[in-house]
Write a protein that holds these residues in place. Structure first.
Motif, mmCIF file in Angstrom:
data_model
loop_
_atom_site.group_PDB
_atom_site.id
_atom_site.type_symbol
_atom_site.label_atom_id
_atom_site.label_comp_id
_atom_site.label_asym_id
_atom_site.label_seq_id
_atom_site.Cartn_x
_atom_site.Cartn_y
_atom_site.Cartn_z
ATOM 1 N N ARG A 1 52.820 44.923 -11.649
ATOM 2 C CA ARG A 1 53.606 46.144 -11.848
ATOM 3 C C ARG A 1 52.774 47.094 -12.700
ATOM 4 N NH1 ARG A 1 57.770 42.946 -15.585
ATOM 5 N NH2 ARG A 1 56.540 43.008 -17.480
ATOM 6 N N PRO A 2 53.018 48.398 -12.584
ATOM 7 C CA PRO A 2 52.245 49.350 -13.394
ATOM 8 C C PRO A 2 52.677 49.315 -14.857
ATOM 9 C CG PRO A 2 53.876 50.515 -12.073
ATOM 10 C CD PRO A 2 53.938 49.069 -11.673
ATOM 11 N N ALA A 3 51.812 49.777 -15.746
ATOM 12 C CA ALA A 3 52.140 49.832 -17.174
ATOM 13 C C ALA A 3 53.259 50.827 -17.431
ATOM 14 C CB ALA A 3 50.904 50.206 -17.982
ATOM 15 N N ALA A 4 53.298 51.903 -16.666
ATOM 16 C CA ALA A 4 54.358 52.907 -16.747
ATOM 17 C C ALA A 4 54.789 53.239 -15.319
ATOM 18 C CB ALA A 4 53.855 54.168 -17.437
ATOM 19 N N THR A 5 56.048 53.605 -15.147
ATOM 20 C CA THR A 5 56.519 53.965 -13.813
ATOM 21 C C THR A 5 55.619 55.057 -13.252
ATOM 22 O OG1 THR A 5 58.781 53.319 -14.310
ATOM 23 C CG2 THR A 5 58.470 54.893 -12.510
#
Length: 74
Positions: free
Chosen positions: A31-35
């Motif tokens: 998953r990404p660190a931030a959306t």
């Protein structure tokens, strides 16, 4: 994950989802660190796919700008 063999075996929606995941949802968390929100070229018609990759659980959504084209929500 996205190899020439994979691209021949699966449809355009799966290729678009793989493109978003390969770019923004890397190991070890997938998953990404931030959306993340952005656009990529449509794997079916060449239009623009607007996508979102969630930082909470790594889920992705996307929709092509062309009518009756690629759309997914996982």
């Amino acid at each position: 994950m996205t190899t020439p063999t994979f691209s021949r075996l699966v449809g355009p929606t799966a290729r678009a989802m793989a493109a978003v995941r390969n770019t923004h949802c890397q190991p070890p968390t997938f998953r990404p660190a931030a959306t993340t929100r952005g656009t990529i070229r449509c794997t079916h018609c060449g239009g623009n796919i607007t996508f979102t990759a969630s930082a909470i659980d790594g889920r992705t959504t996307g929709r092509c700008s062309s009518a009756d084209c690629i759309c997914w929500n996982e």
